[in-house]
Design a protein around this motif. Structure first.
Motif, PDB file in Angstrom:
ATOM      1  N   GLU A  69       3.204   3.042   1.421  1.00 44.68           N
ATOM      2  CA  GLU A  69       3.124   1.749   0.747  1.00 44.68           C
ATOM      3  C   GLU A  69       2.219   0.784   1.504  1.00 44.68           C
ATOM      4  OE1 GLU A  69       4.481   1.117  -2.173  1.00 44.68           O
ATOM      5  OE2 GLU A  69       5.243   3.176  -2.236  1.00 44.68           O
ATOM      6  N   SER A  71      -0.752  -1.450   2.740  1.00 44.41           N
ATOM      7  CA  SER A  71      -1.828  -2.093   1.981  1.00 44.41           C
ATOM      8  C   SER A  71      -2.926  -2.656   2.881  1.00 44.41           C
ATOM      9  CB  SER A  71      -1.260  -3.228   1.117  1.00 44.41           C
ATOM     10  OG  SER A  71      -0.641  -4.211   1.925  1.00 44.41           O
ATOM     11  N   LYS A  96      -5.746   2.846  -3.785  1.00 47.98           N
ATOM     12  CA  LYS A  96      -5.087   1.551  -3.619  1.00 47.98           C
ATOM     13  C   LYS A  96      -6.130   0.439  -3.748  1.00 47.98           C
ATOM     14  CE  LYS A  96      -1.413   3.423  -0.689  1.00 47.98           C
ATOM     15  NZ  LYS A  96      -0.340   3.287  -1.691  1.00 47.98           N
ATOM     16  N   ALA A  99      -5.786  -2.775  -1.789  1.00 48.47           N
ATOM     17  CA  ALA A  99      -5.633  -2.709  -0.335  1.00 48.47           C
ATOM     18  C   ALA A  99      -6.753  -3.472   0.366  1.00 48.47           C
ATOM     19  CB  ALA A  99      -5.621  -1.262   0.132  1.00 48.47           C
TER      20      ALA A  99
END
Length: 279
Positions: A69, A71, A96, A99
């Motif tokens: 998870e 980022s 992501k 991110a």
């Protein structure tokens, strides 16, 4: 100091492979491990993907992204590592898109120093097409700015007037590189048949050799030495912790100050060590 005020976050730091080396796991990358130690000291949580010598590094990166998870990502890179760093950045952005991807290390430091003198503009633009934040120069304090939501696009710690530019005194009291984040036993450098680890006791070279990209970068030109006590303490602790007798000094030039070198050798005398360095 504003960099000590942000909340706790989890950061993934990445050492890309160096396929141009005959042995990608001879020396661990200490710079990014010093950045990791600074983040941990500030209360953040650090994952480290050590992709040195890993041929399927993109598979490893993808597996991490699929289960993480995180980022905020930080990648270090020399110039020959940039193709790998770019591929990692693309993969992170694909998986992501929200991110924050930070690039630090020798390449961006050299490019930033060149653009200050009116060059490398296209190079800087190319880096911004791949990464969200660029960290030039000393990363230990700069990373604490780069991970903030309101970070400037370039965090310039390659300016001696900046509080992010480390003084010799600060270098002596910073935490040791976070070697606990890597598999130390997987590195196989030897000195005279004895297993050895790398260490940095000072940074910078005052000379202006034409072949050296660091000659226009203050953090590479200005000599900043750790104290003899700080250096000797780290070496002896590493000897006790990992059972190694060999140490390779990755200083630009170990003998820039002969009095300091003699003092350091005196502090290590009698400890049954094998030492090597660049002179």
């Amino acid at each position: 100091m504003g960099w000590a005020m942000i909340g706790k976050i989890r950061v993934c730091l990445i050492t890309p492979p160096s396929p141009f080396l005959t042995n990608g796991r001879a020396f661990m990358s200490l710079g990014i491990l010093r950045v990791a130690a600074a983040l941990e000291q500030a209360g953040h949580v650090v994952d480290h993907l050590d992709l040195s010598g890993v041929e399927n590094y993109l598979d490893v990166m993808e597996a991490y992204l699929n289960q993480s998870e995180v980022s905020v990502y930080g990648i270090t890179a020399t110039t020959p590592q940039m193709p790998s760093a770019a591929a990692l950045g693309w993969m992170i952005d694909w998986h992501k898109p929200d991110a924050r991807i930070i690039l630090g290390g020798a390449h961006v430091t050299a490019v930033n120093a060149a653009q200050k003198k009116g060059g490398a503009i296209d190079n800087i633009r190319r880096l911004f097409s791949l990464f969200d934040v660029l960290v030039a120069g000393d990363g230990e304090r700069a990373v604490l700015v780069a991970i903030e939501d309101d970070s400037p696009p370039i965090v310039d710690a390659d300016n001696p007037a900046s509080p992010l530019f480390l003084s010799p005194g600060e270098m002596s009291i910073l935490p040791d590189p976070a070697r606990h984040l890597v598999d130390v036993s997987s590195y196989d450098y030897e000195i005279d048949g004895e297993r050895a680890l790398s260490i940095v006791s000072q940074q910078g070279c005052p000379y202006g050799c034409g072949f050296c990209s660091g000659r226009v970068s203050p953090c590479h030109r200005r000599v900043r030495a750790r104290s003899i006590w700080s250096t000797a303490r780290e070496i002896l602790q590493l000897k006790d912790r990992y059972g190694v007798r060999g140490f390779m000094f990755y200083d630009d030039e170990l003998n820039l100050n002969n009095d300091r070198l003699e003092g350091l050798m005196g502090a290590l005398w009698g400890h049954d060590l094998l030492l090597r360095g660049f002179v």
